[in-house]
Write a protein that holds these residues in place. Structure first.
Motif, PDB file in Angstrom:
ATOM      1  N   LEU A 347       0.854  -1.191   0.000  1.00  0.00           N
ATOM      2  CA  LEU A 347       0.000   0.000   0.000  1.00  0.00           C
ATOM      3  C   LEU A 347       0.887   1.237   0.000  1.00  0.00           C
ATOM      4  O   LEU A 347       1.754   1.385   0.877  1.00  0.00           O
ATOM      5  N   LEU A 348       0.664   2.126  -0.987  1.00  0.00           N
ATOM      6  CA  LEU A 348       1.490   3.333  -1.143  1.00  0.00           C
ATOM      7  C   LEU A 348       0.655   4.572  -0.840  1.00  0.00           C
ATOM      8  O   LEU A 348      -0.162   5.009  -1.664  1.00  0.00           O
ATOM      9  N   GLU A 349       0.836   5.143   0.345  1.00  0.00           N
ATOM     10  CA  GLU A 349       0.126   6.372   0.725  1.00  0.00           C
ATOM     11  C   GLU A 349       0.751   7.562  -0.003  1.00  0.00           C
ATOM     12  O   GLU A 349       1.974   7.692  -0.077  1.00  0.00           O
ATOM     13  N   GLY A 350      -0.109   8.428  -0.543  1.00  0.00           N
ATOM     14  CA  GLY A 350       0.364   9.650  -1.177  1.00  0.00           C
ATOM     15  C   GLY A 350       1.017   9.435  -2.528  1.00  0.00           C
ATOM     16  O   GLY A 350       1.671  10.347  -3.049  1.00  0.00           O
ATOM     17  N   ALA A 351       0.867   8.264  -3.113  1.00  0.00           N
ATOM     18  CA  ALA A 351       1.495   7.967  -4.416  1.00  0.00           C
ATOM     19  C   ALA A 351       0.431   7.945  -5.516  1.00  0.00           C
ATOM     20  O   ALA A 351      -0.591   7.274  -5.389  1.00  0.00           O
ATOM     21  N   ASP A 352       0.682   8.675  -6.594  1.00  0.00           N
ATOM     22  CA  ASP A 352      -0.219   8.585  -7.747  1.00  0.00           C
ATOM     23  C   ASP A 352       0.243   7.446  -8.635  1.00  0.00           C
ATOM     24  O   ASP A 352       1.179   6.701  -8.306  1.00  0.00           O
ATOM     25  N   LEU A 353      -0.404   7.299  -9.812  1.00  0.00           N
ATOM     26  CA  LEU A 353      -0.107   6.157 -10.682  1.00  0.00           C
ATOM     27  C   LEU A 353       1.348   6.167 -11.141  1.00  0.00           C
ATOM     28  O   LEU A 353       2.021   5.127 -11.142  1.00  0.00           O
ATOM     29  N   ALA A 354       1.851   7.322 -11.502  1.00  0.00           N
ATOM     30  CA  ALA A 354       3.229   7.390 -11.985  1.00  0.00           C
ATOM     31  C   ALA A 354       4.209   6.954 -10.902  1.00  0.00           C
ATOM     32  O   ALA A 354       5.157   6.192 -11.157  1.00  0.00           O
TER      33      ALA A 354
END
Length: 423
Positions: A347-354
């Protein structure tokens, strides 16, 4: 100094003696010559006939007679006075009392007599005995306690601590008393939080904290304490009990670890990582300004071949090796868990698709480049496929994200494995 006005043996003493609230007795030749009303009451006499003419020793406890009579004899013959002394006496009814006596020489018809005044100290002595018993009982309890009883003043200085502290902190009680209680806290903010809670509520129960032992080891404690108030109602310190709960805390932490960790890899287990996904999803519900959030499902390629070729011990080693690689490449706020088998969720908090694609490619490349030792002297290579999904306002529940990531993972597998796809 002139002699006191003589008292005639044929006439009663001055009437002012009858008005005194103190018990007064005139003694002549070792016998009671006069007793005022207060003395009659003190000695349980209904009339003066029960006292007058009786020898003083009739009223004095046998073990105290030598001392009392010696004082009286000295006063009769020396024209001096005696300082107060306490002794045990008997009333006319046989009740034992404790009296405090002072005596002065007084001439009576040319003979040396004395004027003695008495105070009833029975209740005070009984109270002292009770206080002594209470103190002994208190000390006995303190000496046998496993928990630590303590008291501090308004400035936080330790004024009392029971002997049990030696077993808990390694310090003797004498080493602690007189020192600030804050000296034994590894973090002063924890002590300040305790004091604030006690001042605010008047007490705390099972308040968590930590203390530092003499050997430097940090232990967990539980504190139950009350605020002390002075006569003006002002804060005067605290007193209470604290106990060492280090073993309990270690057990709780171990139970929590067992409940939330995957035994093989040490990562979050399936339930815990899915709960983390759900919490992240709930924080974003109904918010159009929510930070981006992405989920990566990672699955090892051809993992069954490892188990079939080298055995399950080797397969377990590969799973642990991949888990360590993913952990090492994750950011501080990321969360990773094992969904089951050879499948992981990141799970990546604060990460957009790129950002999610960049992170996924970094992990994929690192796993592909790694040589994982499965048994001594044998290393294998491994690849994995990754499916990505990012949170969308249209998602109705957290499983919508999982389904998209799972479909993306299926495409990565179908397109040849060892690749990243997004859904």
């Amino acid at each position: 100094m002139p002699d006191p006005e003589p008292i005639s043996a044929s006439s009663p003493p001055a009437t002012w003696l009858e008005r005194l609230p103190a018990s007064v007795v005139v003694i002549l030749d070792g016998c009671v010559h006069y007793a005022n009303q207060a003395a009659l009451k003190l000695l349980g006499a209904t009339s003066s006939d029960q006292l007058l003419g009786r020898i003083v020793s009739d009223f004095v406890h046998p073990l105290d007679q030598h001392r009392v009579l010696a004082r009286l004899q000295w006063t009769e013959g020396s024209e001096g006075s005696n300082p107060p002394t306490e002794f045990r006496a008997y009333t006319c009814t046989g009740r034992q009392v404790v009296l405090a006596m002072t005596s002065n020489h007084v001439p009576i018809d040319g003979r040396g007599g004395l004027l003695a005044a008495f105070l009833d100290m029975t209740e005070r002595v009984a109270m002292e005995v009770r206080l002594q018993e209470t103190d002994q009982n208190f000390q006995r309890i303190m000496n046998t306690m496993q928990d630590v009883f303590y008291r501090t003043d308004a400035q936080g200085i330790t004024r009392y601590v029971c002997p049990a502290v030696k077993n808990v902190l390694g310090y003797s009680a004498e080493e602690i008393m007189g020192r600030p209680a804050a000296d034994f806290y590894p973090d002063q903010r924890e002590r300040e939080a305790l004091v604030a809670a006690v001042r605010g509520n008047g007490f705390v129960h099972d308040f968590p904290g930590r203390m530092k032992r003499k050997d430097g080891r940090i232990i967990d404690i539980s504190i139950s304490t009350n605020a002390l108030r002075d006569e003006q109602g002002q804060y005067a310190g605290v007193e209470g009990i604290w106990r060492d709960i280090t073993q309990r805390k270690e057990m709780e932490r171990e139970l929590e670890r067992l409940a939330t960790r995957d035994d093989l890899t040490g990562l979050a287990n399936r339930r815990h990582i899915l709960d983390a996904l759900e919490r992240a999803f709930k924080r974003r519900e109904g918010r159009h300004d929510a930070m981006p959030f992405c989920a990566l499902i990672m699955d090892l390629d051809h993992f069954k071949r490892i188990n079939d070729t080298y055995g399950h011990v080797a397969g377990d080693a590969v799973l642990r090796g991949v888990a360590r690689i993913v952990e090492a490449l994750s950011r501080a706020g990321d969360q990773i868990g094992r969904l089951g088998g050879e499948e992981f969720l990141l799970l990546l908090e604060g990460a957009d698709l790129a950002a999610a694609v960049e992170a996924a490619e970094r992990i994929r490349s690192a796993v592909q480049a790694a040589s994982i030792e499965v048994v001594p002297g044998l290393q294998v290579s491994q690849t994995l496929s990754i499916g990505i999904s990012c949170w969308m306002h249209a998602d109705g529940q957290s499983t919508d994200m999982l389904e998209r990531a799972d479909r993306a993972l299926y495409r990565a597998k179908a397109q040849g494995r060892n690749m990243v796809c997004n859904g």
